[in-house]
Scaffold this motif. Structure first.
Motif, PDB file in Angstrom:
ATOM      1  N   VAL A 107       0.830  -1.214   0.000  1.00 52.88           N
ATOM      2  CA  VAL A 107       0.000   0.000   0.000  1.00 52.88           C
ATOM      3  C   VAL A 107       0.859   1.256   0.000  1.00 52.88           C
ATOM      4  CG1 VAL A 107      -1.724   1.315   1.274  1.00 52.88           C
ATOM      5  CG2 VAL A 107      -1.928  -1.159   1.105  1.00 52.88           C
ATOM      6  N   ILE A 164      -1.069   7.391   3.069  1.00 53.31           N
ATOM      7  CA  ILE A 164      -1.711   6.540   2.081  1.00 53.31           C
ATOM      8  C   ILE A 164      -1.672   7.196   0.703  1.00 53.31           C
ATOM      9  CG2 ILE A 164      -3.882   5.464   1.388  1.00 53.31           C
ATOM     10  CD1 ILE A 164      -2.433   4.129   3.725  1.00 53.31           C
ATOM     11  N   ILE A 168       0.333   5.677  -2.454  1.00 50.17           N
ATOM     12  CA  ILE A 168      -0.310   5.337  -3.726  1.00 50.17           C
ATOM     13  C   ILE A 168       0.404   6.047  -4.884  1.00 50.17           C
ATOM     14  CG2 ILE A 168      -2.435   5.616  -5.069  1.00 50.17           C
ATOM     15  CD1 ILE A 168      -3.971   5.191  -2.439  1.00 50.17           C
ATOM     16  N   SER A 171       3.719   4.327  -5.491  1.00 49.65           N
ATOM     17  CA  SER A 171       3.459   3.044  -6.146  1.00 49.65           C
ATOM     18  C   SER A 171       3.164   3.241  -7.633  1.00 49.65           C
ATOM     19  CB  SER A 171       2.272   2.336  -5.477  1.00 49.65           C
ATOM     20  OG  SER A 171       2.586   1.975  -4.154  1.00 49.65           O
TER      21      SER A 171
END
Length: 347
Positions: A107, A164, A168, A171
């Motif tokens: 995550v 988060i 993201i 990622s």
């Protein structure tokens, strides 16, 4: 009859309490874990009895059975259990040091960083450097990604929502880098790299088993030692510091342990998603919030999740061998959405 057992060692530097219920649950999980290790090599297109598997492991067997067990199913079962265990432990550490129930190696970008580093190694370096250095490349990639996420999310502390979102974003950047590598790589390198993107223990070897075992044997006692610090950090930085915890130093080591665990998992099985998110939550529902028991519980539960995903991958669609990462993502993505909804008021 006492409900809690207190364990102290190293002049109280390692101390924790564990109750009878926790001991029973951990014992049951260990039995299920051992059962999976025995049943895993038995299941497949050709069914073998667990007794036959034990005979092959202990004293060998007929040529066909020995090859199936020792060269294919047993190392694959071990790698799935150990990889899932390492990811479950890595996710627990991240959730502990960040105090965020949504934190997990995949995550917040650790797995993506390790994956892109592995793809770069396969594409450009595998012909000149031994493949045994692949885990090193994966760990370095995970470290770079994790520190980038932490630094970009820092603003007088790290809020769960920022972490988060930044994770993201990192990622996505890493995924774009991976796609770029695949476009300009040869067909052979691209096919190898594809396994890293989906996550699979197909072709698992005893080398992978040895690598994962060494890392877990070394790091598991270290994480247990720091579990007292993780317990204190849940009370807030000020309280933890007042209890004598050197917060930043402990966080550095714990983050390093988490990245190493995620990195070797990626090196062995590719970018397996959501195991590190799900396993700690299941462990907390069974064992409570004391990190010493959660360390062992998350390892067992993560291993069992990965084992079941791989078992489904190699048996449900035979003769096709579906990547196990598809099954973990199929379960993990809805679970992640559920966690986002449940914790929406905390962001």
């Amino acid at each position: 009859m006492r409900k809690d057992i207190t364990v102290r060692a190293y002049n109280d530097k390692l101390s924790f309490q564990i109750n009878n219920k926790t001991i029973i649950i951990l014992f049951c999980l260990s039995l299920i874990f051992i059962g999976a290790l025995i049943i895993g090599p038995s299941l497949g297109h050709k069914l073998l009895s667990p007794i036959e598997v034990l005979k092959v492991v202990v004293s060998g067997g007929s040529g066909g059975s020995e090859f199936i067990v020792m060269n294919s199913r047993l190392p694959r079962t071990l790698v799935s259990l150990l990889t899932g265990g390492a990811l479950g432990l890595s996710g627990l550490i991240l959730q502990g040091i960040i105090r965020n129930p949504l934190a997990a190696p995949d995550v917040i970008g650790v797995t993506s960083g390790a994956s892109v580093a592995a793809v770069i190694f396969i594409t450009f370096l595998s012909g000149s450097i031994s493949i045994s250095f692949l885990p090193v490349a994966a760990v370095v990639g995970g470290l770079i990604a994790s520190f980038a996420v932490y630094l970009l999310a820092w603003k007088k502390g790290v809020s769960p929502f920022r972490l988060i979102l930044v994770g993201i974003g990192i990622s996505a950047i890493m995924s774009a880098g991976t796609t770029f590598m695949l476009v300009f790589s040869s067909a052979v390198s691209a096919s190898q790299a594809y396994l890293w993107l989906t996550g699979s223990v197909y072709g698992a070897s005893w080398h992978d088993v040895t690598m994962l075992l060494i890392v877990l044997v070394v790091l598991l006692p270290c994480v247990v030692y720091f579990s007292r610090s993780l317990n204190a950090q849940q009370l807030g930085d000020d309280v933890a510091a007042s209890l004598g915890i050197t917060i930043e130093r402990h966080r550095f080591f714990l983050l390093l342990f988490s990245v190493i665990l995620a990195g070797v998992s990626v090196a062995a099985a590719g970018a397996i998603g959501f195991v590190g998110l799900i396993a700690p939550h299941i462990a907390r529902s069974l064992l409570g919030r004391e990190f010493t028991s959660l360390v062992v519980g998350s390892l067992f539960i993560g291993g069992l999740i990965m084992f079941l995903a791989d078992l489904a991958a190699r048996t449900l669609f035979y003769p096709l061998d579906i990547p196990a990462g598809i099954f973990t993502a199929g379960v993990g993505a809805p679970f992640f959405i559920y966690l986002l909804f449940r914790n929406r008021h905390q962001f």
